[in-house]
Design an enzyme around this catalytic site. Structure first.
Site, mmCIF file in Angstrom:
data_model
loop_
_atom_site.group_PDB
_atom_site.id
_atom_site.type_symbol
_atom_site.label_atom_id
_atom_site.label_comp_id
_atom_site.label_asym_id
_atom_site.label_seq_id
_atom_site.Cartn_x
_atom_site.Cartn_y
_atom_site.Cartn_z
ATOM 1 N N HIS A 146 33.017 -12.500 15.963
ATOM 2 C CA HIS A 146 33.686 -11.337 16.517
ATOM 3 C C HIS A 146 34.887 -11.775 17.358
ATOM 4 O O HIS A 146 35.092 -12.965 17.622
ATOM 5 C CB HIS A 146 32.711 -10.516 17.352
ATOM 6 C CG HIS A 146 31.660 -9.820 16.538
ATOM 7 N ND1 HIS A 146 30.751 -8.934 17.079
ATOM 8 C CD2 HIS A 146 31.375 -9.870 15.216
ATOM 9 C CE1 HIS A 146 29.946 -8.487 16.133
ATOM 10 N NE2 HIS A 146 30.308 -9.034 14.990
ATOM 11 N N GLU B 189 35.681 -11.580 20.554
ATOM 12 C CA GLU B 189 35.454 -12.294 21.805
ATOM 13 C C GLU B 189 35.175 -13.775 21.558
ATOM 14 O O GLU B 189 35.694 -14.640 22.264
ATOM 15 C CB GLU B 189 34.282 -11.663 22.564
ATOM 16 C CG GLU B 189 34.509 -10.204 22.937
ATOM 17 C CD GLU B 189 33.965 -9.233 21.896
ATOM 18 O OE1 GLU B 189 33.532 -8.136 22.281
ATOM 19 O OE2 GLU B 189 33.991 -9.572 20.681
ATOM 20 N N CYS C 292 29.434 -6.272 21.986
ATOM 21 C CA CYS C 292 28.109 -5.971 21.462
ATOM 22 C C CYS C 292 27.045 -6.663 22.302
ATOM 23 O O CYS C 292 27.261 -7.735 22.858
ATOM 24 C CB CYS C 292 27.994 -6.366 19.999
ATOM 25 S SG CYS C 292 28.213 -8.127 19.665
ATOM 26 N N THR D 94 52.835 19.505 -6.760
ATOM 27 C CA THR D 94 52.457 18.120 -7.032
ATOM 28 C C THR D 94 52.795 17.693 -8.452
ATOM 29 O O THR D 94 52.704 16.511 -8.784
ATOM 30 C CB THR D 94 50.947 17.920 -6.806
ATOM 31 O OG1 THR D 94 50.221 18.771 -7.702
ATOM 32 C CG2 THR D 94 50.569 18.250 -5.368
ATOM 33 N N ALA D 95 53.164 18.642 -9.289
ATOM 34 C CA ALA D 95 53.533 18.341 -10.677
ATOM 35 C C ALA D 95 54.211 19.563 -11.276
ATOM 36 O O ALA D 95 54.078 20.688 -10.763
ATOM 37 C CB ALA D 95 52.304 17.969 -11.501
ATOM 38 N N ARG E 74 48.004 -2.215 -4.642
ATOM 39 C CA ARG E 74 49.174 -3.038 -4.915
ATOM 40 C C ARG E 74 50.094 -2.926 -3.700
ATOM 41 O O ARG E 74 49.856 -2.117 -2.813
ATOM 42 C CB ARG E 74 49.890 -2.561 -6.190
ATOM 43 C CG ARG E 74 48.958 -2.574 -7.408
ATOM 44 C CD ARG E 74 49.605 -2.046 -8.668
ATOM 45 N NE ARG E 74 49.920 -0.632 -8.626
ATOM 46 C CZ ARG E 74 49.017 0.339 -8.819
ATOM 47 N NH1 ARG E 74 47.748 0.040 -9.026
ATOM 48 N NH2 ARG E 74 49.369 1.605 -8.784
ATOM 49 N N GLU F 101 42.346 10.460 -3.338
ATOM 50 C CA GLU F 101 43.549 10.721 -4.137
ATOM 51 C C GLU F 101 43.082 11.422 -5.396
ATOM 52 O O GLU F 101 42.570 10.779 -6.316
ATOM 53 C CB GLU F 101 44.278 9.419 -4.500
ATOM 54 C CG GLU F 101 45.003 8.767 -3.356
ATOM 55 C CD GLU F 101 45.964 7.687 -3.825
ATOM 56 O OE1 GLU F 101 46.585 7.870 -4.900
ATOM 57 O OE2 GLU F 101 46.093 6.672 -3.121
#
Length: 381
Positions: A56, A58, A84, A170-171, A216, A299
């Site tokens: 972690h 720390e 923690c 959107t289209a 990508r 999406e």
């Protein structure tokens, strides 16, 4: 010795949060956390949480201090999440901090994990270490909303990504949508994919566009899992989404033979209950939480996007707006008509960012955000 002020604390904590961003894509299901060790206004050492099972923040900072032969006794330690206090994949970080004997520990927010939940701060104070908490808490929560959501409400933090023209299309009517937004917006969207645990889409999108849904434009060693809502289990087995990377399919029409064939391509088919005529999306979110999913990036087409909103599962909208007017065409979401404005789902704008020539707008469900912020505050006795 220089005495730190509130302004100093905020400045160092924001520096720690910037460091936490450097591990944005690798820590899940653990939160993204960073730690700075400071004395007399000088940074002695720093560290950030590594991949799950690794050290972690720390521990990383203390290791760096040891490598530099720096004594951190009497220092101030800044950490973006309460240390923690339990044994998990790693030993408790709070014990390592107590052994280092700092004078102060400054914490951005409390850990919502019920195994911690204030115990880390309590142990530090019991050891005689001064603790300041809730410094830059809102910014720290923005780094880890999914972790907090999974710990408290048992579902991931969900954002819905949409790309549309100025008039909300959107289209085109013929389905053409490549490309409404420009290359910069599309590359920016891959950052949001990469930081997610899961990228979710629907069967309609896969049949229409045959997307890869891969990351990508962003270098990540932990690509998100792909997930598909396919009520009738009808997506073709040669769809590009089944490219050998880890994929989940949620369906109401389980076919053991098809599931077995897809399993050889790293696909897990999950039989889901129905809600009406479709997969129960609430079940999907709960199942993902049970499988350590912090953040879900949706999406999808207008039907699944609308269904997610109608089910009350979307926490944040991630909207890319192109400076185009398309006229008649496909809308962003498909939802039933309302007869009262008071029934509208309401979001709050939290960011606008130019991604030339387009604009990225983020809108957050205010009450759900406030609920998470309450969850990282000190618990009342």
């Amino acid at each position: 010795m220089k005495i730190s002020t509130a302004t100093d604390d905020e400045g160092w904590m924001r520096q720690a949060l910037t460091l936490a961003e450097s591990v944005m894509y690798i820590t899940a299901p653990n939160p993204r956390v960073a730690c700075l060790i400071v004395r007399n206004g000088q940074l002695l050492a720093s560290g950030a949480t590594q991949i799950a099972g690794g050290p972690h923040a720390e521990v990383m900072a203390l290791r760096q201090a040891a490598e530099r032969h720096v004594d951190v006794t009497g220092s101030t330690i800044y950490v973006t999440l309460e240390p923690c206090s339990h044994f998990g994949r790693t030993p408790p970080c709070v014990d390592a901090l107590i052994a280092a004997r700092p004078a102060r520990v400054v914490v951005a927010m409390y850990d919502p994990n019920p195994l911690v939940g204030g115990q880390g701060v309590a142990k530090l104070r019991a050891a005689g270490i001064l603790v300041e908490a809730m410094v830059c808490a809102d910014e720290a929560l923005a780094m880890n909303p999914g972790f907090v959501a999974r710990m408290t409400r048992k579902t991931p933090w969900v954002w819905l990504k949409l790309a549309a023209s100025l008039d909300g299309r959107t289209a085109l009517n013929n389905g053409q949508s490549k490309w409404i937004t420009g290359p910069a917006a599309r590359a920016d969207g891959h950052h949001w994919r990469a930081r997610s645990c899961v990228v979710l889409t629907g069967s309609g999108t896969v049949k229409a566009d045959d997307p890869l849904l891969s990351v990508r434009h962003v270098d990540t060693s932990r690509p998100p899992i792909k997930a598909l809502v396919d009520t009738r289990f009808e997506v073709a087995e040669d769809a590009r989404i089944f490219d050998g990377t880890r994929t989940w399919v949620f369906t109401c029409a389980y076919d053991s033979a098809k599931a077995a064939r897809l399993a050889s391509r790293n696909v897990l088919v999950v039989e889901a209950p129905a809600s009406g005529q479709h997969v129960d999306l609430g079940f999907v979110m709960r199942w993902m939480s049970d499988h350590d999913v912090n953040e879900v990036h949706v999406e999808a087409g207008s039907r699944l996007s609308g269904a997610m909103l109608q089910a009350g599962l979307v926490d944040e909208l991630l909207l890319y707006i192109a400076p185009l007017l398309l006229g008649e065409g496909m809308g962003m979401i498909s939802m039933p008509a309302l007869d009262q404005l008071g029934l509208a789902q309401r979001f709050e704008f939290v960011e606008t960012q130019a991604v030339t020539p387009d604009l990225r707008v983020r809108a957050r469900h205010t009450e759900r955000w406030r609920a998470l912020l309450r969850a990282v505050q000190p618990r009342q006795a």
